[in-house]
Scaffold this active site. Structure first.
Site, mmCIF file in Angstrom:
data_model
loop_
_atom_site.group_PDB
_atom_site.id
_atom_site.type_symbol
_atom_site.label_atom_id
_atom_site.label_comp_id
_atom_site.label_asym_id
_atom_site.label_seq_id
_atom_site.Cartn_x
_atom_site.Cartn_y
_atom_site.Cartn_z
ATOM 1 N N HIS A 117 6.850 36.214 47.239
ATOM 2 C CA HIS A 117 7.618 37.432 46.972
ATOM 3 C C HIS A 117 8.952 37.083 46.310
ATOM 4 C CE1 HIS A 117 9.937 41.132 48.344
ATOM 5 N NE2 HIS A 117 8.937 41.637 47.647
ATOM 6 N N ASP A 138 6.266 43.908 45.618
ATOM 7 C CA ASP A 138 6.330 44.370 47.005
ATOM 8 C C ASP A 138 4.941 44.646 47.563
ATOM 9 O OD1 ASP A 138 9.068 44.157 46.805
ATOM 10 O OD2 ASP A 138 9.458 46.318 46.820
#
Length: 152
Positions: A75, A126
Site C-alpha cells: 500500500h 486502497d
C-alpha cells in the site's frame, strides 16, 4: 467495528505520516476506514491493527514481518507510485482532503468510473490494500513490536 476505534487506528498511522517526510497523494482516512469496514467484519479486533508490524502508514522500514505487514508495505509503495502521476501532483499539498468515489455491495469494493485518473489510482491502492488485509492472517506477536529494533 466501532467507527471511533477505526479513527484511532488511522490517527496513529497519520501521526507516522508527519514523521516520514514522504510526500503522498490524497487519502481521506475516514473513507479508507469505511472501505476496511465494508470488507473486514472486525469489531473490537480492528484496534489490534494499530501499531502492528513495520508498515503502519507511509514511512515504514525494514523487511515486512508477515503477509499482513507486506500488504501495508505494498500500500505504501502504491501511494509512492501515485505520487509520480502528473494527475496527482496537485493533490500533494492537501493530502487528506480529497475523496474518491467507490461502492460497497455485499463486502465487495469497486472504484467507480467517475473518478479522475489520480482518484482512480488512489482508490485502487486502497481497495487492493483492504482486500489484502482481509486475506492476511493476524499474528499477535507482531503487535507493538518496537519498530526501532525489529524493522531494520
Amino acid at each position: 467495528m466501532y467507527p471511533a476505534h477505526l479513527l484511532v487506528l488511522l490517527a496513529v498511522c497519520v501521526s507516522l505520516l508527519g514523521a516520514s517526510n514522504i510526500p503522498l497523494p490524497s487519502l481521506d482516512f475516514e473513507q479508507f476506514g469505511k472501505m476496511i469496514q465494508c470488507t473486514i467484519p472486525c469489531e473490537e479486533s480492528c484496534l489490534a491493527y494499530m501499531d502492528y508490524g513495520c508498515y503502519c502508514g507511509p514511512g515504514g522500514s525494514g523487511t515486512p514481518l508477515d503477509e499482513l505487514d507486506r500488504c501495508r508495505q505494498t500500500h505504501d509503495n502504491c501511494y509512492a507510485e501515485a505520487g509520480k502521476l502528473p494527475a496527482c501532483k496537485a493533490m500533494l499539498s492537501e493530502p487528506y482532503n480529497d475523496t474518491y468515489s467507490y461502492g460497497c455491495i455485499e463486502r465487495q469494493l469497486t472504484c467507480n468510473d467517475d473518478n479522475d485518473e489520480c482518484k482512480a489510482f488512489i482508490c485502487n491502492c486502497d481497495r487492493a490494500a483492504v482486500i489484502c488485509f482481509s486475506g492476511a492472517p493476524y499474528n499477535d506477536s507482531n503487535y507493538d513490536i518496537g519498530t526501532i529494533e525489529h524493522c531494520k
